[in-house]
Design an enzyme around this catalytic site. Structure first.
Site, mmCIF file in Angstrom:
data_model
loop_
_atom_site.group_PDB
_atom_site.id
_atom_site.type_symbol
_atom_site.label_atom_id
_atom_site.label_comp_id
_atom_site.label_asym_id
_atom_site.label_seq_id
_atom_site.Cartn_x
_atom_site.Cartn_y
_atom_site.Cartn_z
ATOM 1 N N ARG A 1 0.134 -1.204 0.066
ATOM 2 C CA ARG A 1 -0.261 -0.075 -0.084
ATOM 3 C C ARG A 1 1.036 1.556 0.200
ATOM 4 N NH1 ARG A 1 -2.187 -3.237 -0.906
ATOM 5 N NH2 ARG A 1 -3.920 -4.816 -0.671
ATOM 6 N N SER B 1 -11.794 -2.404 2.363
ATOM 7 C CA SER B 1 -11.082 -2.144 3.358
ATOM 8 C C SER B 1 -10.613 -1.230 3.806
ATOM 9 C CB SER B 1 -9.739 -3.448 3.223
ATOM 10 O OG SER B 1 -9.901 -5.481 2.577
ATOM 11 N N GLU C 1 -7.023 2.138 5.572
ATOM 12 C CA GLU C 1 -6.179 2.236 4.359
ATOM 13 C C GLU C 1 -7.389 2.822 3.747
ATOM 14 O OE1 GLU C 1 -6.291 -1.670 0.843
ATOM 15 O OE2 GLU C 1 -5.956 -1.795 2.615
#
Length: 307
Positions: A177, A227, A297
């Site tokens: 990420r 998510s 996230e």
């Protein structure tokens, strides 16, 4: 808004009135379906227009934020001051042999489908990811053991001085990420993906299998940003949340999904504040129970609403 008057006039002159909106509600531009108004929203149609808007904003000391499909974004209820540059009209895509060249605003699912139609394998994992290729590359998006780093060849990006750079896979520094794009504040204009020739039936079977998995395990029937939390090292966020007894907890219409506790969903009329409260409850509870910090996230931007 008066102090923006000349700035907006110049934007309209250079981009056309159809590409410049004022006081636009961000809830209409995010998959969470929440978010207050942005002062100005622009939708450039070319790289030159992107360069112009950024240069013009910097020259006038007007803050700007660049977004793709808004699928990994939580905008606070007070909205965003300044400018949002949305890349939805940078949506051209073409195939050259085993490579796909896609502009930043192209949806990742569209790139995956185009690959499948041309018997190119490697992007099956992305068939259900709702983001744009620009956002996906910036965050090195992934699912089901696949991620963008496995298929990226190079990318055209805009640096902070407004210059266009061609970055190799190595220069993109893709990790979990993260990327050099994120670290350096670059803007993705175009991604070049390198795939391999595969068997059509196998490709479509894999896409079908992953689609079924998503439908079974994810709360796709409700607005969310996918998510909510990054995976903490050595753990799974959803498992920690479930073992903390947080499945189904809610603040207003914001709820930890009963179907998949890694998702926070909007069951109807949640506000950004409701969602943020649920995020905080989850973080605090998991920290006190397991001494593990969960980091979001989803990207959280904007201002709180003044009562």
């Amino acid at each position: 808004m008066n102090h923006y008057k000349d700035f907006i006039s110049n934007l309209i002159e250079n981009l056309g009135s159809e590409n410049v909106k004022t006081n636009e509600l961000m809830k209409n531009h995010t998959s969470f379906k929440v978010g207050g108004p942005v002062d100005i929203l622009v939708t450039p149609e070319s790289y030159e227009q992107v360069q112009y808007v950024i240069k013009h904003s910097r020259g006038n000391n007007i803050p700007y934020f660049i977004m793709g499909n808004g699928s990994n974004l939580l905008v606070r209820d007070g909205g965003i001051r300044g400018l949002v540059i949305k890349f939805c009209k940078l949506n051209r895509i073409k195939i050259e042999d085993d490579k796909i060249i896609a502009q930043s605003g192209v949806l990742l699912s569209k790139v995956s489908n185009m690959a499948a139609k041309n018997n190119l394998e490697g992007l099956e994992f992305a068939s259900g990811i709702p983001g744009s290729i620009g956002g996906a590359l910036t965050m090195n998006a992934g699912a089901y053991n696949g991620e963008i780093s496995q298929v990226i060849d190079s990318a055209l990006v805009l640096d902070k001085s407004g210059e266009i750079l061609n970055l190799s896979k190595e220069e993109l520094e893709l990790g979990y990420r993260t990327s050099s794009i994120l670290k350096n504040g670059y803007v993705v204009l175009e991604a070049i993906l390198k795939l391999s020739l595969g068997d059509s039936k196998n490709i479509y079977d894999r896409i079908k299998e992953l689609t079924e998995k998503r439908k079974t395990k994810q709360p796709l029937e409700y607005p969310s940003a996918g998510s909510t939390f990054k995976r903490p090292q050595g753990y799974f966020a959803a498992k920690l949340i479930e073992e903390s007894g947080l499945k189904g907890i809610n603040v207003g219409d914001a709820e930890v999904s009963q179907k998949h506790s890694g998702f926070i969903i909007n069951k109807g009329n949640a506000s950004a504040k409701d969602i943020l409260n649920v995020i905080n409850i989850v973080q605090d509870t998991v920290k006190s129970k397991f001494d593990v910090e969960l980091h979001t996230e989803v990207l959280i931007i904007g201002e709180d609403k003044l009562n």
